[in-house]
Design a protein around this motif. Structure first.
Motif, PDB file in Angstrom:
ATOM      1  N   ALA A  45      22.373  16.933  19.095  1.00 22.65           N
ATOM      2  CA  ALA A  45      22.027  17.832  20.201  1.00 22.65           C
ATOM      3  C   ALA A  45      20.867  17.300  21.024  1.00 22.65           C
ATOM      4  CB  ALA A  45      21.687  19.224  19.644  1.00 22.65           C
ATOM      5  N   ARG A  46      19.930  16.585  20.345  1.00 23.74           N
ATOM      6  CA  ARG A  46      18.739  16.072  21.035  1.00 23.74           C
ATOM      7  C   ARG A  46      18.539  14.597  20.684  1.00 23.74           C
ATOM      8  NH1 ARG A  46      14.679  19.801  22.023  1.00 23.74           N
ATOM      9  NH2 ARG A  46      13.562  17.990  22.869  1.00 23.74           N
ATOM     10  N   PRO A  47      19.325  13.698  21.287  1.00 23.64           N
ATOM     11  CA  PRO A  47      19.171  12.269  20.992  1.00 23.64           C
ATOM     12  C   PRO A  47      17.750  11.785  21.304  1.00 23.64           C
ATOM     13  CG  PRO A  47      21.193  12.684  22.225  1.00 23.64           C
ATOM     14  CD  PRO A  47      20.404  13.954  22.254  1.00 23.64           C
ATOM     15  N   HIS A  48      17.244  10.894  20.458  1.00 27.75           N
ATOM     16  CA  HIS A  48      15.907  10.302  20.622  1.00 27.75           C
ATOM     17  C   HIS A  48      14.793  11.349  20.543  1.00 27.75           C
ATOM     18  CE1 HIS A  48      17.710   6.458  21.558  1.00 27.75           C
ATOM     19  NE2 HIS A  48      18.498   7.055  22.434  1.00 27.75           N
ATOM     20  N   LEU A  49      15.045  12.419  19.805  1.00 29.72           N
ATOM     21  CA  LEU A  49      14.017  13.429  19.573  1.00 29.72           C
ATOM     22  C   LEU A  49      12.829  12.800  18.851  1.00 29.72           C
ATOM     23  CD1 LEU A  49      13.226  16.474  19.650  1.00 29.72           C
ATOM     24  CD2 LEU A  49      14.388  16.718  17.438  1.00 29.72           C
ATOM     25  N   GLY A  50      11.627  13.023  19.369  1.00 31.06           N
ATOM     26  CA  GLY A  50      10.424  12.464  18.765  1.00 31.06           C
ATOM     27  C   GLY A  50      10.322  10.955  18.871  1.00 31.06           C
ATOM     28  N   GLY A  51      11.173  10.345  19.703  1.00 30.75           N
ATOM     29  CA  GLY A  51      11.146   8.889  19.844  1.00 30.75           C
ATOM     30  C   GLY A  51      11.990   8.159  18.824  1.00 30.75           C
ATOM     31  N   TYR A  52      12.689   8.898  17.939  1.00 28.53           N
ATOM     32  CA  TYR A  52      13.568   8.281  16.951  1.00 28.53           C
ATOM     33  C   TYR A  52      15.008   8.313  17.447  1.00 28.53           C
ATOM     34  CZ  TYR A  52       9.841   9.006  13.431  1.00 28.53           C
ATOM     35  OH  TYR A  52       8.672   8.988  12.734  1.00 28.53           O
ATOM     36  N   ASP A  53      15.772   7.273  17.146  1.00 26.78           N
ATOM     37  CA  ASP A  53      17.211   7.406  17.287  1.00 26.78           C
ATOM     38  C   ASP A  53      17.744   8.009  15.980  1.00 26.78           C
ATOM     39  OD1 ASP A  53      17.467   5.329  15.383  1.00 26.78           O
ATOM     40  OD2 ASP A  53      17.625   3.801  16.931  1.00 26.78           O
ATOM     41  N   GLN A  54      19.038   8.262  15.941  1.00 22.32           N
ATOM     42  CA  GLN A  54      19.583   8.965  14.775  1.00 22.32           C
ATOM     43  C   GLN A  54      19.422   8.154  13.489  1.00 22.32           C
ATOM     44  OE1 GLN A  54      23.990  10.049  13.765  1.00 22.32           O
ATOM     45  NE2 GLN A  54      23.183  11.766  14.965  1.00 22.32           N
ATOM     46  N   ALA A  55      19.589   6.845  13.561  1.00 20.89           N
ATOM     47  CA  ALA A  55      19.437   5.999  12.367  1.00 20.89           C
ATOM     48  C   ALA A  55      18.006   6.047  11.838  1.00 20.89           C
ATOM     49  CB  ALA A  55      19.842   4.564  12.694  1.00 20.89           C
ATOM     50  N   GLN A  56      17.033   6.041  12.733  1.00 18.89           N
ATOM     51  CA  GLN A  56      15.636   6.142  12.309  1.00 18.89           C
ATOM     52  C   GLN A  56      15.343   7.507  11.698  1.00 18.89           C
ATOM     53  OE1 GLN A  56      13.950   5.035  16.176  1.00 18.89           O
ATOM     54  NE2 GLN A  56      12.979   3.258  15.214  1.00 18.89           N
ATOM     55  N   ALA A  57      15.916   8.558  12.288  1.00 15.03           N
ATOM     56  CA  ALA A  57      15.717   9.899  11.755  1.00 15.03           C
ATOM     57  C   ALA A  57      16.297  10.014  10.351  1.00 15.03           C
ATOM     58  CB  ALA A  57      16.355  10.935  12.677  1.00 15.03           C
ATOM     59  N   LEU A  58      17.481   9.444  10.136  1.00 17.91           N
ATOM     60  CA  LEU A  58      18.089   9.478   8.805  1.00 17.91           C
ATOM     61  C   LEU A  58      17.284   8.652   7.807  1.00 17.91           C
ATOM     62  CD1 LEU A  58      21.857   9.178   9.800  1.00 17.91           C
ATOM     63  CD2 LEU A  58      20.711  11.177   8.794  1.00 17.91           C
ATOM     64  N   THR A  59      16.726   7.548   8.264  1.00 13.37           N
ATOM     65  CA  THR A  59      15.863   6.743   7.398  1.00 13.37           C
ATOM     66  C   THR A  59      14.629   7.536   6.995  1.00 13.37           C
ATOM     67  OG1 THR A  59      16.612   4.763   8.552  1.00 13.37           O
ATOM     68  CG2 THR A  59      14.664   4.535   7.172  1.00 13.37           C
ATOM     69  N   PHE A  60      14.102   8.323   7.928  1.00 15.00           N
ATOM     70  CA  PHE A  60      12.957   9.182   7.630  1.00 15.00           C
ATOM     71  C   PHE A  60      13.314  10.165   6.515  1.00 15.00           C
ATOM     72  CE2 PHE A  60       9.863  12.481   7.972  1.00 15.00           C
ATOM     73  CZ  PHE A  60       8.730  11.910   8.523  1.00 15.00           C
ATOM     74  N   VAL A  61      14.523  10.733   6.582  1.00 14.60           N
ATOM     75  CA  VAL A  61      14.969  11.689   5.561  1.00 14.60           C
ATOM     76  C   VAL A  61      14.934  11.050   4.181  1.00 14.60           C
ATOM     77  CG1 VAL A  61      16.947  12.993   4.687  1.00 14.60           C
ATOM     78  CG2 VAL A  61      16.421  13.020   7.126  1.00 14.60           C
ATOM     79  N   TRP A  62      15.537   9.876   4.064  1.00 14.70           N
ATOM     80  CA  TRP A  62      15.644   9.258   2.746  1.00 14.70           C
ATOM     81  C   TRP A  62      14.326   8.641   2.281  1.00 14.70           C
ATOM     82  CZ3 TRP A  62      19.400  10.628  -0.268  1.00 14.70           C
ATOM     83  CH2 TRP A  62      20.563  11.151   0.309  1.00 14.70           C
ATOM     84  N   THR A  63      13.466   8.291   3.216  1.00 11.15           N
ATOM     85  CA  THR A  63      12.118   7.859   2.835  1.00 11.15           C
ATOM     86  C   THR A  63      11.349   9.025   2.232  1.00 11.15           C
ATOM     87  OG1 THR A  63      12.089   6.227   4.630  1.00 11.15           O
ATOM     88  CG2 THR A  63       9.978   6.823   3.657  1.00 11.15           C
ATOM     89  N   ALA A  64      11.485  10.194   2.831  1.00  5.81           N
ATOM     90  CA  ALA A  64      10.824  11.390   2.300  1.00  5.81           C
ATOM     91  C   ALA A  64      11.316  11.697   0.891  1.00  5.81           C
ATOM     92  CB  ALA A  64      11.070  12.581   3.219  1.00  5.81           C
ATOM     93  N   GLN A  65      12.623  11.572   0.668  1.00  7.67           N
ATOM     94  CA  GLN A  65      13.152  11.829  -0.672  1.00  7.67           C
ATOM     95  C   GLN A  65      12.677  10.769  -1.667  1.00  7.67           C
ATOM     96  OE1 GLN A  65      14.705  14.654  -1.511  1.00  7.67           O
ATOM     97  NE2 GLN A  65      14.336  15.225   0.628  1.00  7.67           N
ATOM     98  N   ALA A  66      12.556   9.534  -1.208  1.00  2.67           N
ATOM     99  CA  ALA A  66      12.096   8.455  -2.086  1.00  2.67           C
ATOM    100  C   ALA A  66      10.632   8.624  -2.478  1.00  2.67           C
ATOM    101  CB  ALA A  66      12.300   7.101  -1.411  1.00  2.67           C
TER     102      ALA A  66
END
Length: 265
Positions: A45-66
């Motif tokens: 819905a909001r591409p490049h939200l916060g300056g991240y693309d979707q791949a970076q946003a997903l990486t953020f998710v899994w970094t948080a879990q790690a």
């Protein structure tokens, strides 16, 4: 050196909890999938939200879990044991050891974090990378900077949790303060949502608080949002908060141990 021995002992101690580690990996992975699909809908819905693309946003998710267990993003991380020792009066024994109290617990926390990063960090990240298109770096040097940033983040996390634990010298029960601290860490570290997404001055303020150094900065290093001068400033930001909070913890420790009042015995 005794601090290395304490860290190694802590690593071995947490390594014995194999079932808990496996359960933690499963839990982190399940929540990773839930949050990842939420982020996919949000970034669609909001591409490049916060300056991240979707791949970076997903990486953020899994970094948080790690880093959830390693950096104690939901508080705890062994410091609750220190709170209990203060409450019960066993801290009096710790103060007689020929080792500094703060450095002892810092070494133990670093050993704990190393085990949790290996035991509960690698597997969820690997699963995430197999299922989702993550923006993981190919440069080994970036991974090195990431591990350094994670280490500094653990120090900041410890320093904050140590201050909360020391409050038990004055409080009969420090669990309420620990709960508040845990909620603040989850929100202001970026665990709920990357701090870059927060609007205006509030977002700018959130990125100046110490909790940002626990998750937001390491995640930015990994996804490539920090490089060159911004990488150096991020690491200096973490180091500065770590030193300042450890120094504050030393002052509080000195004030608390001038006259130890044992609540439990």
């Amino acid at each position: 050196m005794w601090s290395v021995a304490v860290a190694a002992g802590s690593f071995r101690r947490y390594a014995t909890y194999r079932i808990a580690t496996v359960a933690g990996v499963f839990t982190n992975t399940v929540f990773g999938f839930i949050v990842a699909y939420t982020y996919i809908a949000l970034w669609d819905a909001r591409p490049h939200l916060g300056g991240y693309d979707q791949a970076q946003a997903l990486t953020f998710v899994w970094t948080a879990q790690a880093l959830l267990a390693a950096s104690a993003l939901m508080a705890g991380g062994g410091i609750d044991e220190l709170q209990e020792r203060i409450r019960s009066g066993d801290i009096a024994v710790d103060l007689y050891r020929p080792a500094d109290l703060q450095l002892w617990w810092l070494a133990a926390d670093l050993g704990r974090a190393a085990l949790q990063l290996i035991g509960r960090g690698v597997a969820p990240m690997a699963v995430g990378a197999l299922v989702f298109p993550l923006a993981l770096p190919s440069d080994p040097l970036t991974w090195g900077w990431f591990l350094l940033s994670v280490t500094l983040g653990v120090v900041v996390s410890f320093a904050l949790r140590y201050l909360v634990a020391l409050a038990s010298f004055w409080l009969l029960d420090g669990s309420g303060l620990a709960l508040i601290s845990g909620l603040a860490c989850m929100f202001f570290s970026g665990m709920v949502l990357p701090l870059r997404v927060f609007p205006g001055d509030f977002g700018a303020l959130a990125q100046l608080l110490p909790w940002a150094g626990i998750l937001q900065v390491p995640a930015d290093v990994l996804v490539g949002a920090r490089s060159g001068a911004t990488l150096a400033s991020g690491l200096l930001f973490q180091a500065a908060w770590g030193v300042a909070l450890l120094a504050l913890g030393r002052l509080v420790q000195t004030a608390a141990t001038r006259k130890v009042v044992v609540h439990g015995g």
